[in-house]
Scaffold this active site. Structure first.
Site, PDB file in Angstrom:
ATOM      1  N   TYR A  74      -2.851   3.900   2.437  1.00 33.46           N
ATOM      2  CA  TYR A  74      -3.535   3.992   4.410  1.00 33.46           C
ATOM      3  C   TYR A  74      -4.196   5.119   4.568  1.00 33.46           C
ATOM      4  O   TYR A  74      -4.892   5.177   5.651  1.00 33.46           O
ATOM      5  CB  TYR A  74      -1.481   4.728   4.183  1.00 33.46           C
ATOM      6  CG  TYR A  74      -1.792   5.367   5.851  1.00 33.46           C
ATOM      7  CD1 TYR A  74      -1.340   3.943   6.713  1.00 33.46           C
ATOM      8  CD2 TYR A  74      -1.586   6.298   6.344  1.00 33.46           C
ATOM      9  CE1 TYR A  74      -1.328   4.173   8.103  1.00 33.46           C
ATOM     10  CE2 TYR A  74      -1.341   6.730   7.881  1.00 33.46           C
ATOM     11  CZ  TYR A  74      -1.249   5.361   8.657  1.00 33.46           C
ATOM     12  OH  TYR A  74      -1.188   5.831  10.006  1.00 33.46           O
TER      13      TYR A  74
ATOM     14  N   SER B  97      -3.148   3.624  -2.602  1.00 32.98           N
ATOM     15  CA  SER B  97      -2.623   2.715  -3.532  1.00 32.98           C
ATOM     16  C   SER B  97      -2.819   2.457  -5.214  1.00 32.98           C
ATOM     17  O   SER B  97      -3.310   1.930  -5.473  1.00 32.98           O
ATOM     18  CB  SER B  97      -3.470   1.830  -3.063  1.00 32.98           C
ATOM     19  OG  SER B  97      -2.909   1.307  -1.783  1.00 32.98           O
TER      20      SER B  97
ATOM     21  N   HIS C 260       1.055  -1.423   0.147  1.00 32.64           N
ATOM     22  CA  HIS C 260      -0.314  -0.444  -0.528  1.00 32.64           C
ATOM     23  C   HIS C 260       0.614   1.301   0.055  1.00 32.64           C
ATOM     24  O   HIS C 260       1.610   1.141   0.246  1.00 32.64           O
ATOM     25  CB  HIS C 260      -0.867   0.633   0.868  1.00 32.64           C
ATOM     26  CG  HIS C 260      -0.461   0.339   2.578  1.00 32.64           C
ATOM     27  ND1 HIS C 260      -0.231   1.915   3.012  1.00 32.64           N
ATOM     28  CD2 HIS C 260       0.205  -0.028   3.490  1.00 32.64           C
ATOM     29  CE1 HIS C 260       0.543   1.805   4.275  1.00 32.64           C
ATOM     30  NE2 HIS C 260       1.255   0.469   4.332  1.00 32.64           N
ATOM     31  N   CYS C 261       0.328   2.707  -0.525  1.00 25.93           N
ATOM     32  CA  CYS C 261       0.775   3.372  -0.499  1.00 25.93           C
ATOM     33  C   CYS C 261       0.346   4.550   0.170  1.00 25.93           C
ATOM     34  O   CYS C 261      -0.958   4.384   1.254  1.00 25.93           O
ATOM     35  CB  CYS C 261       1.784   4.232  -1.708  1.00 25.93           C
ATOM     36  SG  CYS C 261       0.182   4.386  -3.034  1.00 25.93           S
ATOM     37  N   GLU C 262       0.089   5.861  -0.367  1.00 29.66           N
ATOM     38  CA  GLU C 262      -0.993   6.994   0.511  1.00 29.66           C
ATOM     39  C   GLU C 262      -2.427   6.294   0.051  1.00 29.66           C
ATOM     40  O   GLU C 262      -3.197   6.392   1.192  1.00 29.66           O
ATOM     41  CB  GLU C 262      -0.721   8.450   0.408  1.00 29.66           C
ATOM     42  CG  GLU C 262      -1.807   9.280   0.833  1.00 29.66           C
ATOM     43  CD  GLU C 262      -0.972  10.825   0.666  1.00 29.66           C
ATOM     44  OE1 GLU C 262      -1.674  11.779   1.365  1.00 29.66           O
ATOM     45  OE2 GLU C 262      -0.116  10.944  -0.258  1.00 29.66           O
TER      46      GLU C 262
END
Length: 280
Positions: A242, A206, A202-204
């Site tokens: 996130y 996704s 995941h990132c901020e």
């Protein structure tokens, strides 16, 4: 269409043995001579198909082939059926000895082939499987622990974002080569039974960094295996990133904070980390 007089049509009837109709139907039936090449070809094809059908009926599939056929049959199913399919799979998994299946796979030279799909999939992004933040929370609680030896949550955000708040137990990796050297390669040296690893990226949001890291990992895994074998078949991206997880499960984050990638306070750091991660 003009019709021939009966006198002229008689020789054709005798030679070709055709039926005549006052009006031509959509598909006119035709009688072929027994020595006709078309009839011989059709007969050969029919016999071949009949033999293939009989061979399939008499064939005894191996455990691996049986599971692969079942997985293939689920492709293209309506997304509305996913909850029902997940429930059916969970019930069937209770009756399956995962160790026996795993040993069967390794005995035929297939390492960690994807036979089970224990997690509910909420969608796909460029062939990458997506799961919801609720599923990730279930993973943290140990709901699916019987299917995997370890859970790896890969936070692909930049370091200042990670330090401002991240999912409990997550690893911060945003450089692809670093991920291969520090996470993937060391796991290959572990005992075979310890390679049942579930990766959640995941990132901020996704939307870019996490899918890119997941695609890199899958491409590398393909390059060191013979298709369709995989060392790490269970790779997912958390939908919403996130931000979505933090809004729903703030207590599962440490510290309980959320720093945006474009936070003005970290403008200089963001430029540096973009260069490190290989993003132009």
């Amino acid at each position: 269409m003009a019709q021939l007089p009966l006198a002229q049509a008689a020789p054709l009837i005798q030679k070709r043995r055709l039926y005549l109709f006052d009006e031509v139907p959509e598909k006119s039936p035709r009688i072929l001579d027994s020595d006709s090449p078309s009839l011989r070809r059709r007969s050969t094809e029919t016999n071949t198909l009949r033999r293939i059908s009989l061979d399939k009926e008499n064939q005894t599939n191996t455990p691996v082939e049986t599971f692969l056929q079942k997985k293939k049959s689920l492709r293209g199913r309506s997304m509305s059926l996913l909850p029902q399919l997940a429930a059916e799979q969970e019930q069937e998994d209770k009756d399956v000895d995962v160790d026996v299946v795993s040993n069967t796979l390794f005995s035929v030279g297939i390492s960690e082939l994807t036979l089970f799909e224990p997690l509910p999939i909420c969608g796909y992004k460029d062939s990458i499987k997506l799961i919801t933040p609720h599923t990730v929370a279930d993973l943290l609680s140990g709901k699916y622990s019987n299917h995997f030896d370890s859970l790896e949550i890969i936070d692909c955000r930049y370091a200042y974002e990670f330090e401002g708040g991240h999912i409990r137990g997550a690893q911060n990796v945003y450089v692809m080569e670093e991920f291969k050297l520090t996470r993937l390669l060391p796991m290959l040296s572990a005992p075979t039974r310890k390679r049942r690893v579930l990766f959640v990226f995941h990132c901020e949001f996704s939307s870019e960094r996490a899918p890119r890291m997941c695609r890199f990992a899958r491409k590398w895994d393909r390059s060191v295996n013979q298709y369709p074998a995989l060392h790490f078949p269970h790779m997912y991206v958390m939908e919403g990133g996130y931000k979505a997880f933090f809004n729903l499960f703030k207590a599962q984050c440490q510290p309980e904070g959320y720093v945006q990638m474009k936070d003005p306070l970290f403008k200089t750091e963001r430029k540096k980390f973009k260069q490190l991660s290989g993003k132009l």
